[in-house]
Design an enzyme around this catalytic site. Structure first.
Site, PDB file in Angstrom:
ATOM      1  N   ILE A   1      11.785  36.837 -40.683  1.00 32.60           N
ATOM      2  CA  ILE A   1      10.446  36.273 -40.476  1.00 32.60           C
ATOM      3  C   ILE A   1       9.369  37.286 -40.868  1.00 32.60           C
ATOM      4  O   ILE A   1       8.398  36.956 -41.557  1.00 32.60           O
ATOM      5  CB  ILE A   1      10.291  35.807 -39.007  1.00 32.60           C
ATOM      6  CG1 ILE A   1      11.295  34.682 -38.730  1.00 32.60           C
ATOM      7  CG2 ILE A   1       8.859  35.340 -38.732  1.00 32.60           C
ATOM      8  CD1 ILE A   1      11.466  34.326 -37.272  1.00 32.60           C
TER       9      ILE A   1
ATOM     10  N   SER B   1       9.639  32.604 -28.419  1.00 35.33           N
ATOM     11  CA  SER B   1      10.632  31.623 -28.858  1.00 35.33           C
ATOM     12  C   SER B   1      10.630  30.418 -27.932  1.00 35.33           C
ATOM     13  O   SER B   1      10.330  30.545 -26.729  1.00 35.33           O
ATOM     14  CB  SER B   1      12.010  32.290 -28.814  1.00 35.33           C
ATOM     15  OG  SER B   1      13.024  31.323 -28.891  1.00 35.33           O
TER      16      SER B   1
ATOM     17  N   ASN C   1      12.789  26.351 -34.711  1.00 38.35           N
ATOM     18  CA  ASN C   1      13.951  26.849 -35.473  1.00 38.35           C
ATOM     19  C   ASN C   1      13.557  27.228 -36.903  1.00 38.35           C
ATOM     20  O   ASN C   1      13.589  26.361 -37.793  1.00 38.35           O
ATOM     21  CB  ASN C   1      15.052  25.798 -35.480  1.00 38.35           C
ATOM     22  CG  ASN C   1      15.681  25.605 -34.110  1.00 38.35           C
ATOM     23  OD1 ASN C   1      14.988  25.334 -33.142  1.00 38.35           O
ATOM     24  ND2 ASN C   1      16.986  25.754 -34.023  1.00 38.35           N
TER      25      ASN C   1
ATOM     26  N   GLY D   1      12.476  42.147 -41.446  1.00 37.33           N
ATOM     27  CA  GLY D   1      13.397  41.073 -41.081  1.00 37.33           C
ATOM     28  C   GLY D   1      13.076  39.763 -41.787  1.00 37.33           C
ATOM     29  O   GLY D   1      12.157  39.681 -42.611  1.00 37.33           O
TER      30      GLY D   1
ATOM     31  N   TYR E   1      18.948  37.010 -23.867  1.00 36.09           N
ATOM     32  CA  TYR E   1      17.947  37.051 -24.947  1.00 36.09           C
ATOM     33  C   TYR E   1      16.674  36.323 -24.492  1.00 36.09           C
ATOM     34  O   TYR E   1      15.559  36.850 -24.604  1.00 36.09           O
ATOM     35  CB  TYR E   1      18.525  36.414 -26.210  1.00 36.09           C
ATOM     36  CG  TYR E   1      17.478  36.091 -27.259  1.00 36.09           C
ATOM     37  CD1 TYR E   1      16.767  37.098 -27.899  1.00 36.09           C
ATOM     38  CD2 TYR E   1      17.184  34.754 -27.608  1.00 36.09           C
ATOM     39  CE1 TYR E   1      15.798  36.801 -28.858  1.00 36.09           C
ATOM     40  CE2 TYR E   1      16.222  34.450 -28.560  1.00 36.09           C
ATOM     41  CZ  TYR E   1      15.534  35.474 -29.183  1.00 36.09           C
ATOM     42  OH  TYR E   1      14.565  35.173 -30.122  1.00 36.09           O
TER      43      TYR E   1
ATOM     44  N   LYS F   1      12.426  37.467 -23.786  1.00 33.12           N
ATOM     45  CA  LYS F   1      11.180  36.835 -24.267  1.00 33.12           C
ATOM     46  C   LYS F   1      10.268  36.508 -23.081  1.00 33.12           C
ATOM     47  O   LYS F   1       9.055  36.723 -23.149  1.00 33.12           O
ATOM     48  CB  LYS F   1      11.482  35.575 -25.085  1.00 33.12           C
ATOM     49  CG  LYS F   1      12.207  35.845 -26.394  1.00 33.12           C
ATOM     50  CD  LYS F   1      11.385  36.703 -27.350  1.00 33.12           C
ATOM     51  CE  LYS F   1      12.099  36.976 -28.654  1.00 33.12           C
ATOM     52  NZ  LYS F   1      11.483  38.021 -29.464  1.00 33.12           N
TER      53      LYS F   1
ATOM     54  N   LEU G   1      22.664  27.259 -37.516  1.00 37.64           N
ATOM     55  CA  LEU G   1      23.124  26.170 -38.380  1.00 37.64           C
ATOM     56  C   LEU G   1      22.860  26.416 -39.870  1.00 37.64           C
ATOM     57  O   LEU G   1      23.788  26.332 -40.682  1.00 37.64           O
ATOM     58  CB  LEU G   1      22.458  24.852 -37.938  1.00 37.64           C
ATOM     59  CG  LEU G   1      22.848  23.649 -38.786  1.00 37.64           C
ATOM     60  CD1 LEU G   1      24.330  23.325 -38.636  1.00 37.64           C
ATOM     61  CD2 LEU G   1      21.999  22.437 -38.414  1.00 37.64           C
TER      62      LEU G   1
HETATM   63  P1  NAD Z   1      15.607  39.694 -37.948  1.00 35.87           P
HETATM   64  O1  NAD Z   1      16.787  40.270 -37.262  1.00 35.87           O
HETATM   65  O2  NAD Z   1      15.747  39.266 -39.368  1.00 35.87           O
HETATM   66  O3  NAD Z   1      14.358  40.676 -37.854  1.00 35.87           O
HETATM   67  C1  NAD Z   1      14.120  41.524 -36.767  1.00 35.87           C
HETATM   68  C2  NAD Z   1      13.703  42.864 -37.345  1.00 35.87           C
HETATM   69  O4  NAD Z   1      13.422  43.754 -36.260  1.00 35.87           O
HETATM   70  C3  NAD Z   1      14.818  43.515 -38.179  1.00 35.87           C
HETATM   71  O5  NAD Z   1      14.284  43.959 -39.407  1.00 35.87           O
HETATM   72  C4  NAD Z   1      15.288  44.666 -37.308  1.00 35.87           C
HETATM   73  O6  NAD Z   1      15.798  45.746 -38.076  1.00 35.87           O
HETATM   74  C5  NAD Z   1      14.023  45.011 -36.550  1.00 35.87           C
HETATM   75  N1  NAD Z   1      14.243  45.682 -35.259  1.00 35.87           N
HETATM   76  C6  NAD Z   1      15.024  45.267 -34.222  1.00 35.87           C
HETATM   77  N2  NAD Z   1      14.975  46.144 -33.226  1.00 35.87           N
HETATM   78  C7  NAD Z   1      14.117  47.139 -33.612  1.00 35.87           C
HETATM   79  C8  NAD Z   1      13.657  48.329 -33.011  1.00 35.87           C
HETATM   80  N3  NAD Z   1      14.078  48.715 -31.803  1.00 35.87           N
HETATM   81  N4  NAD Z   1      12.779  49.108 -33.689  1.00 35.87           N
HETATM   82  C9  NAD Z   1      12.348  48.737 -34.928  1.00 35.87           C
HETATM   83  N5  NAD Z   1      12.771  47.633 -35.563  1.00 35.87           N
HETATM   84  C10 NAD Z   1      13.644  46.829 -34.894  1.00 35.87           C
HETATM   85  O7  NAD Z   1      15.114  38.456 -37.044  1.00 35.87           O
HETATM   86  P2  NAD Z   1      13.967  37.391 -37.319  1.00 35.87           P
HETATM   87  O8  NAD Z   1      14.604  36.063 -37.380  1.00 35.87           O
HETATM   88  O9  NAD Z   1      13.091  37.832 -38.413  1.00 35.87           O
HETATM   89  O10 NAD Z   1      13.210  37.477 -35.921  1.00 35.87           O
HETATM   90  C11 NAD Z   1      11.989  38.160 -35.740  1.00 35.87           C
HETATM   91  C12 NAD Z   1      11.498  37.929 -34.322  1.00 35.87           C
HETATM   92  O11 NAD Z   1      11.335  36.535 -34.105  1.00 35.87           O
HETATM   93  C13 NAD Z   1      12.457  38.428 -33.250  1.00 35.87           C
HETATM   94  O12 NAD Z   1      11.690  39.002 -32.211  1.00 35.87           O
HETATM   95  C14 NAD Z   1      13.131  37.160 -32.775  1.00 35.87           C
HETATM   96  O13 NAD Z   1      13.554  37.254 -31.446  1.00 35.87           O
HETATM   97  C15 NAD Z   1      12.013  36.148 -32.925  1.00 35.87           C
HETATM   98  N6  NAD Z   1      12.503  34.781 -33.065  1.00 35.87           N
HETATM   99  C16 NAD Z   1      13.360  34.469 -34.081  1.00 35.87           C
HETATM  100  C17 NAD Z   1      13.852  33.171 -34.192  1.00 35.87           C
HETATM  101  C18 NAD Z   1      14.831  32.792 -35.275  1.00 35.87           C
HETATM  102  O14 NAD Z   1      15.506  31.776 -35.143  1.00 35.87           O
HETATM  103  N7  NAD Z   1      14.949  33.534 -36.363  1.00 35.87           N
HETATM  104  C19 NAD Z   1      13.448  32.180 -33.270  1.00 35.87           C
HETATM  105  C20 NAD Z   1      12.549  32.537 -32.260  1.00 35.87           C
HETATM  106  C21 NAD Z   1      12.085  33.843 -32.166  1.00 35.87           C
HETATM  107  N1  UDP Z   2      25.200  23.866 -34.776  1.00 35.80           N
HETATM  108  C1  UDP Z   2      26.393  23.339 -35.212  1.00 35.80           C
HETATM  109  N2  UDP Z   2      27.271  24.168 -35.847  1.00 35.80           N
HETATM  110  C2  UDP Z   2      27.013  25.494 -36.089  1.00 35.80           C
HETATM  111  C3  UDP Z   2      25.768  26.010 -35.653  1.00 35.80           C
HETATM  112  C4  UDP Z   2      24.900  25.180 -34.987  1.00 35.80           C
HETATM  113  O1  UDP Z   2      26.649  22.151 -35.020  1.00 35.80           O
HETATM  114  O2  UDP Z   2      27.862  26.188 -36.668  1.00 35.80           O
HETATM  115  C5  UDP Z   2      24.233  22.982 -34.098  1.00 35.80           C
HETATM  116  C6  UDP Z   2      23.866  23.390 -32.688  1.00 35.80           C
HETATM  117  O3  UDP Z   2      24.771  22.825 -31.761  1.00 35.80           O
HETATM  118  C7  UDP Z   2      22.448  22.834 -32.569  1.00 35.80           C
HETATM  119  C8  UDP Z   2      21.888  22.962 -33.985  1.00 35.80           C
HETATM  120  O4  UDP Z   2      23.020  23.044 -34.843  1.00 35.80           O
HETATM  121  O5  UDP Z   2      22.476  21.455 -32.232  1.00 35.80           O
HETATM  122  C9  UDP Z   2      21.024  24.202 -34.183  1.00 35.80           C
HETATM  123  O6  UDP Z   2      21.750  25.342 -33.755  1.00 35.80           O
HETATM  124  P1  UDP Z   2      21.173  26.815 -33.937  1.00 35.80           P
HETATM  125  O7  UDP Z   2      22.163  27.755 -33.341  1.00 35.80           O
HETATM  126  O8  UDP Z   2      20.788  27.014 -35.372  1.00 35.80           O
HETATM  127  O9  UDP Z   2      19.808  26.790 -33.123  1.00 35.80           O
HETATM  128  P2  UDP Z   2      19.556  26.628 -31.531  1.00 35.80           P
HETATM  129  O10 UDP Z   2      20.679  25.850 -30.954  1.00 35.80           O
HETATM  130  O11 UDP Z   2      19.465  28.002 -31.019  1.00 35.80           O
HETATM  131  O12 UDP Z   2      18.283  25.857 -31.441  1.00 35.80           O
END
Ligand code: NAD
Ligand code: UDP
Length: 335
Positions: free
Chosen positions: A16, A128, A182, A14, A152, A156, A203
């Protein structure tokens, strides 16, 4: 150089996870990616290998599949698991709460059982800042009250609690739950980055699509928030800084029972600040229009990242300019 050991990255293909794989390898560990590719592409694994100069082992498996998880953990001798696998779309979680419980929460249960069976006692978990719910005070430190404002977020919270029980259930278990703010941006090589399917919810990927002309304009959700310019404020963190935070946690896991640590910059940026930085750094236009507020949004959320500094010796190094530059370079990698 001899490897320091194998680290299993669930969800390692994914956004991250792919950056974490690169930093884990750079720190001398051997990353093994495990993913079911439900929200990612297999080619990411090849690109991580290209970046590292040698192929990365990848196991195609679903964390909910006990047999597959036993086979995976039985085939490697993992020092630790970095558990990133999960579904993360807030809107989808409201429509399909059972899917989110099953994938994220039950999936973690199955993973932990497989780890028990093969004596793997260390985990870094992708939590998160959503666990803080609507911010009651700013900046948000780890003692801020917890609440789930969508299914969601509930997953967590459920997993963090499950990990409390897990560390108590056996000797010498160590967990660090990293509460990300973020994450945005991409690797400076532009080989890996964020490529959400369909119309993005977040965003930065939305801004990227507007700048490329794939979407007509950005809808700014609210221009009347109690913030300096009236638009929502968040703590954007470069994904490479975030990935480095995982290595820092890995290095200190043995001194932890179960610790929760924020990964953020501590600096808030408004929607319009992001748009203007994007335009200035990349020399492109991002047309936008102020729209009504989005349900469930908060005016502002940013971290107190001082615990990460004290416990992990980690601080974010990259700023908004690097975030928008790298997000744009990755979006344009194929023309
Ligand atoms: P992403 O969707 O790019 O990556 C998640 C990966 O997990 C994907 O490759 C997906 O195929 C894999 N996956 C999902 N369910 C699975 C399963 N059952 N078995 C095996 N693989 C599975 O998302 P990301 O942004 O890289 O997020 C990674 C983690 O970080 C997630 O747990 C997400 O909740 C957490 N997180 C992300 C954000 C963000 O904004 N990106 C913020 C806070 C927390
Ligand atoms: N946001 C926006 N337009 C979009 C997507 C997000 O104005 O199309 C704003 C949203 O209201 C927030 C910030 O951008 O203030 C970050 O949003 P995002 O969904 O990326 O992260 P989260 O709100 O989950 O922290």
């Amino acid at each position: 150089m001899a490897s320091r050991g194998t680290i299993l990255l669930t969800g390692g293909a994914g956004f991250i996870g792919s950056h974490v794989a690169v930093e884990v390898a750079a720190a001398g560990w051997t990353p093994v990616i495990l993913d079911n590719f439900c929200t990612s592409e297999r080619s990411v694994v090849e690109r991580v290998g290209e970046l590292l100069g040698s192929p990365v082992r990848c196991i195609g498996a679903d964390i909910r599949d006990a047999q597959a998880m036993h086979a995976a953990l039985g085939s490697i001798s993992a020092h630790a698991v970095i558990h990133l696998a999960g579904l993360k779309a807030v809107g989808e979680s409201v429509e399909k709460p059972e899917l989110y419980q099953d994938n994220n929460v039950r999936g973690t249960e199955v993973l932990l059982a497989a780890m028990d069976r093969f004596g793997v006692r260390r985990m870094v978990f992708s939590s998160s800042c959503t666990v803080y719910g609507t911010p009651q005070r700013l900046p948000i430190d780890e003692s801020h009250p917890l609440s789930a404002i969508n299914p969601y977020g509930q997953t967590k919270l459920d997993i963090e609690r499950m990990l409390d029980r897990w560390v108590d259930a056996g000797p010498d278990r160590h967990v660090c739950s990293l509460r990300y703010f973020n994450p945005v941006g991409a690797h400076a090589s532009a080989l890996i980055g964020e490529s959400p399917l369909g119309i993005p919810n977040n965003l930065m990927p939305f801004v990227v699509k507007v700048a490329r002309g794939e979407l007509p304009e950005l809808g700014v959700f609210g221009g009347d928030w109690p913030t300096p310019d009236g638009t929502g404020v968040r703590d954007y963190i470069h994904v490479v800084d975030l990935a480095r935070g995982h290595v820092a946690a890995l290095e200190r896991l043995d001194s932890m029972h179960h610790e929760r640590i924020n990964l953020g910059t501590g600096v808030g940026a408004s929607v319009l600040e992001v748009v203007h930085a994007f335009e200035r750094v990349n020399g492109v236009k991002v047309p936008y229009a102020i729209r009504p507020r989005r349900a469930g949004d908060a005016a502002a959320a940013y971290a107190d990242p001082s615990l990460a500094d004290r416990r992990l010796g980690w601080r974010a190094r990259l700023g908004l300019d690097e975030m928008v530059r790298d997000a744009w370079a990755f979006a344009n990698r194929c023309g």
